[in-house]
Structure formats: structure tokens, C-alpha cells
Design a protein around this motif. Structure first.
Motif, PDB file in Angstrom:
ATOM      1  N   UNK A  63      47.593  54.493  17.315  1.00  0.00           N
ATOM      2  CA  UNK A  63      46.949  53.935  18.471  1.00  0.00           C
ATOM      3  C   UNK A  63      46.306  52.614  18.180  1.00  0.00           C
ATOM      4  N   UNK A  64      46.497  51.724  19.366  1.00  0.00           N
ATOM      5  CA  UNK A  64      46.047  50.073  18.945  1.00  0.00           C
ATOM      6  C   UNK A  64      44.762  50.157  18.665  1.00  0.00           C
ATOM      7  N   UNK A  65      44.312  49.320  17.892  1.00  0.00           N
ATOM      8  CA  UNK A  65      43.011  48.915  17.339  1.00  0.00           C
ATOM      9  C   UNK A  65      42.305  47.802  18.041  1.00  0.00           C
ATOM     10  N   UNK A  66      43.194  46.898  18.575  1.00  0.00           N
ATOM     11  CA  UNK A  66      42.736  45.883  19.329  1.00  0.00           C
ATOM     12  C   UNK A  66      43.240  45.620  20.667  1.00  0.00           C
ATOM     13  N   UNK A  67      42.641  45.250  21.446  1.00  0.00           N
ATOM     14  CA  UNK A  67      42.986  45.003  23.061  1.00  0.00           C
ATOM     15  C   UNK A  67      42.598  43.633  23.392  1.00  0.00           C
ATOM     16  N   UNK A  68      43.438  43.173  24.282  1.00  0.00           N
ATOM     17  CA  UNK A  68      43.002  41.625  24.819  1.00  0.00           C
ATOM     18  C   UNK A  68      43.392  41.934  26.375  1.00  0.00           C
ATOM     19  N   UNK A  69      42.305  41.620  27.095  1.00  0.00           N
ATOM     20  CA  UNK A  69      42.297  42.101  28.444  1.00  0.00           C
ATOM     21  C   UNK A  69      42.039  40.822  29.487  1.00  0.00           C
ATOM     22  N   UNK A  70      43.201  39.941  29.800  1.00  0.00           N
ATOM     23  CA  UNK A  70      42.647  38.744  30.664  1.00  0.00           C
ATOM     24  C   UNK A  70      42.568  39.294  32.131  1.00  0.00           C
ATOM     25  N   UNK A  71      41.219  38.955  32.651  1.00  0.00           N
ATOM     26  CA  UNK A  71      40.779  39.354  33.902  1.00  0.00           C
ATOM     27  C   UNK A  71      40.933  38.140  34.682  1.00  0.00           C
ATOM     28  N   UNK A  72      41.746  38.027  35.733  1.00  0.00           N
ATOM     29  CA  UNK A  72      42.112  36.698  36.664  1.00  0.00           C
ATOM     30  C   UNK A  72      41.642  36.915  38.088  1.00  0.00           C
ATOM     31  N   UNK A  73      41.381  35.868  38.481  1.00  0.00           N
ATOM     32  CA  UNK A  73      41.072  35.875  39.993  1.00  0.00           C
ATOM     33  C   UNK A  73      41.300  34.611  40.660  1.00  0.00           C
ATOM     34  N   UNK A  74      41.647  34.308  41.906  1.00  0.00           N
ATOM     35  CA  UNK A  74      41.791  33.041  42.376  1.00  0.00           C
ATOM     36  C   UNK A  74      40.539  33.009  43.458  1.00  0.00           C
ATOM     37  N   UNK A  75      40.313  31.517  43.796  1.00  0.00           N
ATOM     38  CA  UNK A  75      39.204  31.280  44.794  1.00  0.00           C
ATOM     39  C   UNK A  75      39.945  30.005  45.362  1.00  0.00           C
ATOM     40  N   UNK A  76      39.552  29.752  46.611  1.00  0.00           N
ATOM     41  CA  UNK A  76      40.061  28.587  47.445  1.00  0.00           C
ATOM     42  C   UNK A  76      38.945  28.135  48.267  1.00  0.00           C
ATOM     43  N   UNK A  77      38.943  26.863  48.854  1.00  0.00           N
ATOM     44  CA  UNK A  77      37.927  26.376  49.524  1.00  0.00           C
ATOM     45  C   UNK A  77      38.438  24.876  50.070  1.00  0.00           C
ATOM     46  N   UNK A  78      37.845  24.291  51.036  1.00  0.00           N
ATOM     47  CA  UNK A  78      38.200  22.827  51.537  1.00  0.00           C
ATOM     48  C   UNK A  78      37.130  21.949  50.759  1.00  0.00           C
ATOM     49  N   UNK A  79      36.054  22.589  50.254  1.00  0.00           N
ATOM     50  CA  UNK A  79      34.902  21.815  49.642  1.00  0.00           C
ATOM     51  C   UNK A  79      35.054  21.875  48.062  1.00  0.00           C
ATOM     52  N   UNK A  80      35.290  20.835  47.532  1.00  0.00           N
ATOM     53  CA  UNK A  80      35.147  20.980  45.938  1.00  0.00           C
ATOM     54  C   UNK A  80      33.855  21.557  45.425  1.00  0.00           C
ATOM     55  N   UNK A  81      32.894  21.012  45.643  1.00  0.00           N
ATOM     56  CA  UNK A  81      31.561  21.437  45.272  1.00  0.00           C
ATOM     57  C   UNK A  81      31.203  22.988  45.341  1.00  0.00           C
ATOM     58  N   UNK A  82      31.553  23.267  46.566  1.00  0.00           N
ATOM     59  CA  UNK A  82      31.266  24.787  47.056  1.00  0.00           C
ATOM     60  C   UNK A  82      32.211  25.531  46.259  1.00  0.00           C
ATOM     61  N   UNK A  83      33.413  25.063  46.167  1.00  0.00           N
ATOM     62  CA  UNK A  83      34.486  25.944  45.196  1.00  0.00           C
ATOM     63  C   UNK A  83      33.941  26.140  43.879  1.00  0.00           C
TER      64      UNK A  83
END
Length: 238
Positions: free
Chosen positions: A52-72
Motif C-alpha cells: 500500500x502506498x505510504x505517501x499521497x499527494x492530493x491537488x485540490x483545484x477550483x476556478x473562479x471568475x469575475x469582472x472586477x479584479x479586487x473582488x476576484x
């Protein structure tokens, strides 16, 4: 005197021929003996284990969009904090969690604006987990729905965002597996020797081979198959 000289030469020639004959016979016998010693058989020995693997690497990714950079930026920070809090609630330590800088894309900076694009800015965020708590990670992945309730749409597990499982404790099983592969090779050699009416001798040459670690299958990448093939050459005796 002429006759004595001829007789001496004849005797000398006879001694030389006899010596050469004996020398040739001796060399021939030696070569035959050496050839007999060089009767060998080369075999391969296999050893495999599932771990059994003894190390795991889990990248959790999400995207976000907006028209205002500060709000983003504010929204990205809030959702990033929620992802980190989720991991800590599952039982992971802070030193197992790392957050990369968000990748921001300005869709109007490229000179061409797609009329179907509603938002100008798009951010891509990755929260990475590097842990030895493999079982806890497997359990936590089934609870990602909690993040969806917080308005965080986790990216699908494509090649770049898939969870990676590693086995880093090869040295703990290496000696036993080498011994197993060697024993397997000897059993094969003994069978060959028996079938050829010979007696298996000592090892002439041995090559350990290279260890390989791969997923057992695509559905359980956290189960690894460790494999080694050793090559051994044995002498064969009559």
C-alpha cells in the motif's frame, strides 16, 4: 662420425616429436577440462509483492471568475480558506497543506474578445496536500460534497489534478525480495539440471535486476505492485 651425427639428430627429432605429442595431449586434456567446467545455465528469478502506498499527494483545484479584479482576489482568498479549513477538519495538519499563488488570466489582454465570454478575469487555484495519512485521504475524498455546498466547484480529476500515490519504503522489503527472486531462480536452475542429468553447481554470475513500482490497476492506484527480475548463471556438473 657422419653416422653418429645422423643417429643423434634422429634421436633428438624423436624426443622433440614425443615431447610435442605429450604437450599437445596435455593441452587438449586441459581444454576439455576447462570446457567441462564452463557448462552453465542462465535463469531468471521473479519476485512480486503488493504494497500500500505510504505517501499521497492530493491537488485540490477550483476556478473562479469575475469582472472586477479586487473582488476576484477576495473571493479566491475566502474559498481557499474554506478548502484549507475542510482539510484541517478531516484531521490533516497545517504542515501537510500548501497553497499556491492563484493563476489569473485576463481574457481581454489577448486583443481578441470572445463575445460569449461573460467574465473578464479567471483565476485558477490549487491547494495541495502532501501526507502520509493515506487512509484518511481516501476517506476525505468522499466528502468533497461539503465544499460544493460552500459554493466551491472542485475541478475534475484530470491528469494534472489527479491524486498521486507513492511507495517510498522500498528499502524495507528489498532484501527479502532479492532473496525470494534468487531462490526462485535456483529452483528453475535445479529443474533444468535435473532434466539434463546434471548437478547444479555454484553461481558463476548474478545480476540483481531493477526494482519497478507500478499501480496494481487503474481503480486502486494506492495499491502498488513491486517487482524484480534477477538473472543468475550457474555451473553444471556431471
Amino acid at each position: 662420425m657422419s653416422k653418429n651425427y645422423s643417429l643423434a639428430a634422429l634421436l633428438l627429432g624423436g624426443f622433440i616429436c614425443a615431447g610435442l605429442l605429450l604437450l599437445g595431449t596435455s593441452i587438449g586434456n586441459s581444454l576439455l577440462a576447462m570446457k567441462g567446467m564452463e557448462r552453465t545455465v542462465a535463469v531468471k528469478g521473479l519476485a512480486e509483492r503488493e504494497v500500500k502506498a505510504n505517501v499521497a499527494i492530493w491537488p485540490i483545484r477550483f476556478n473562479e471568475v469575475d469582472n472586477d479584479l479586487n473582488t476576484l482576489y477576495q473571493t479566491v482568498q475566502q474559498k481557499t480558506d474554506k478548502v484549507v479549513a475542510f482539510l484541517e477538519q478531516q484531521g490533516f495538519n497545517k504542515d501537510e497543506i500548501s497553497v499556491s499563488l492563484p493563476s489569473i488570466e485576463d481574457r481581454q489582454a489577448q486583443g481578441y474578445v470572445d463575445p460569449n465570454v461573460k467574465y473578464r478575469y479567471a483565476a485558477r487555484v490549487t491547494v495541495s496536500l502532501y501526507t502520509h495519512q493515506v487512509d484518511l485521504l481516501l476517506e476525505s475524498r468522499n466528502k468533497l460534497l461539503a465544499l460544493a455546498k460552500e459554493g466551491i466547484a472542485i475541478a475534475s480529476q484530470d491528469y494534472d489534478s489527479r491524486t498521486e500515490f507513492l511507495f517510498t519504503e522500498l528499502n524495507s522489503i528489498k532484501p527479502a525480495m532479492v532473496q525470494e527472486a534468487t531462490q526462485n531462480a535456483r529452483e528453475v536452475a535445479e529443474k533444468f539440471a535435473k532434466d539434463s542429468d546434471s548437478v547444479l553447481g555454484k553461481i558463476k554470475q548474478a545480476s540483481q535486476g531493477t526494482f519497478t513500482i507500478s499501480d496494481r490497476d487503474s481503480n486502486t492506484p494506492y495499491i502498488k505492485k513491486v517487482r524484480i527480475v534477477s538473472t543468475l548463471t550457474y555451473y553444471l556438473n556431471d
